[in-house]
Design a protein around this motif. Structure first.
Motif, short mmCIF file in Angstrom:
data_model
loop_
_atom_site.label_atom_id
_atom_site.label_comp_id
_atom_site.label_asym_id
_atom_site.label_seq_id
_atom_site.Cartn_x
_atom_site.Cartn_y
_atom_site.Cartn_z
N LYS A 1 0.85 -1.18 0.00
CA LYS A 1 0.00 0.00 0.00
C LYS A 1 0.89 1.24 0.00
N LEU B 1 -4.93 3.31 1.28
CA LEU B 1 -5.92 2.26 1.14
C LEU B 1 -5.49 1.20 0.14
N ARG B 2 -4.71 1.60 -0.88
CA ARG B 2 -4.45 0.70 -2.00
C ARG B 2 -3.00 0.73 -2.46
N ASP C 1 -10.52 2.34 -8.79
CA ASP C 1 -11.98 2.29 -8.89
C ASP C 1 -12.53 3.17 -10.01
N ASN D 1 -9.61 -6.77 1.04
CA ASN D 1 -8.90 -5.76 1.83
C ASN D 1 -9.57 -5.64 3.20
N GLU E 1 -12.82 0.05 2.02
CA GLU E 1 -12.73 -0.46 0.66
C GLU E 1 -14.08 -0.98 0.17
N ARG F 1 -17.61 2.34 -4.51
CA ARG F 1 -17.35 3.63 -3.85
C ARG F 1 -17.66 4.79 -4.79
N SER G 1 -5.00 -5.03 -5.68
CA SER G 1 -5.40 -3.69 -5.28
C SER G 1 -4.78 -3.24 -3.97
#
Length: 339
Positions: A93, A103-104, A121, A242, A247, A252, A279
């Motif tokens: 991450k 987050l990713r 996303d 995740n 997530e 989202r 991801s």
């Protein structure tokens, strides 16, 4: 009388040099012609309307590498998008200011001029809107565009570059975003061994690479299609979930339940350099990833039909995995990561 005339001349000269009548120097700032590789999709619309220029790209690259875009002056775009790693960071991450964990996984930024969506996303449809995301995100740069402008608007190097790129010295958020996008539009990767083989240049596939290419066409090309090696779709392929409760994948953005944990299909170009994969970096190696697909993925109502119709897996023999990895390594563009 002579003194009066002389004084009047001085006043006229000073008046002509006043700030109100200041005219910035005009610079030639030609557009840069992007070399669109054969077989690639058309440029997206913003790569055309915000076409890269000589000084626009120079300004964008400077901003891309400037740590002052972050609140504490420690993180630049280039801190996570490292060229030697095909503009990724080799971390599960992304890590922002003060060691904050994102987050990713950091996505690569190659071939952005041909993409229709940005981020995992797809929450940005226009590349010019993307740089604001890391600037304002708490886990990344945690700043604001007004703060960034305040830091650079009196910097003489920036003043000169904004003038060269846009015709005057105004430092605006639109110009910052446009110039970063212009720089990123020039990051085109299309000179790997695969490309040279397809162009019928001197290189040829080894036996293992050729067998891997056939496995790829049999079992991977449905998602990783076109010369970008992605169909730019959003899919749930059952990767480990995740643990971060924030997530939701594509949902989202769309707020649709059916988009839960769907992510943009990543390009396979330069995949050799962009580990870990997934991801949030679920897989350390390509072998780990292929083993997971072979053994069976996490079931879900919206699991992609390609997996659902095959018992939630993509069956692969050990030999096929070896050959497939050999082929994927032919997508490595050494010139791109070293330029």
């Amino acid at each position: 009388m002579k003194n009066l005339i002389r004084n009047m001349c001085v006043v006229l000269i000073l008046a002509s040099c006043s700030n109100d009548d200041y005219q910035p120097i005009s610079y030639d700032n030609p557009e840069i012609t992007l070399n669109i590789p054969e077989g690639f999709p058309d440029l997206n619309i913003t790569a055309t309307t915000n076409a890269p220029t000589t000084y626009g790209v120079e300004l964008g690259e400077k901003l891309f590498n400037d740590k002052r875009l972050s609140a504490d002056n420690t993180i630049a775009c280039a801190s996570c998008h490292i060229q030697a790693n095909a503009f990724t960071d080799n971390l599960s991450k992304a890590i922002g200011i003060e060691g904050r964990v994102g987050l990713r996984n950091t996505p690569p930024i190659q071939n952005m001029a041909f993409m229709q969506f940005y981020n995992w996303d797809g929450n940005k449809l226009v590349l010019e809107n993307q740089p604001l995301v890391p600037i304002i995100t708490h886990e990344e740069m945690d700043s604001s565009i007004l703060e960034v402008i305040g830091k650079i608007e009196n910097d003489q190097e920036y003043i000169e570059l904004f003038n060269k790129a846009f015709g005057d010295e105004a430092v605006t958020n639109e110009r910052i975003f446009n110039s970063i996008a212009q720089f990123e539009y020039t990051l085109i990767s299309a000179n790997s061994k695969y490309d040279k083989v397809i162009r019928e240049e001197v290189e040829t596939f080894t036996e293992s690479e050729a067998q891997g290419y056939q496995v790829f066409k049999d079992k991977c090309i449905s998602c990783h299609s076109t010369e970008l090696f992605t169909d730019q779709s959003f899919r749930n392929i059952g990767f480990p979930i995740n643990p971060d409760s924030e997530e939701g994948g594509r949902s989202r953005v769309t707020r649709e339940v059916d988009d839960y944990l769907r992510f943009r299909v990543p390009s396979l170009r330069n995949i050799e350099y962009t580990a870990p994969y997934g991801s949030f970096g679920q897989f350390n190696t390509l072998k780990d990833l292929l083993d997971y697909l072979d053994n069976g993925v996490v079931d879900a109502e919206n699991l992609d039909p390609i997996l659902k119709d095959n018992g939630n897996k993509i069956p692969l023999t050990e030999e096929e995995k070896t050959h497939l990895i050999s082929f994927m390594k032919t997508l490595s563009d050494n010139e791109f990561i070293e330029q």
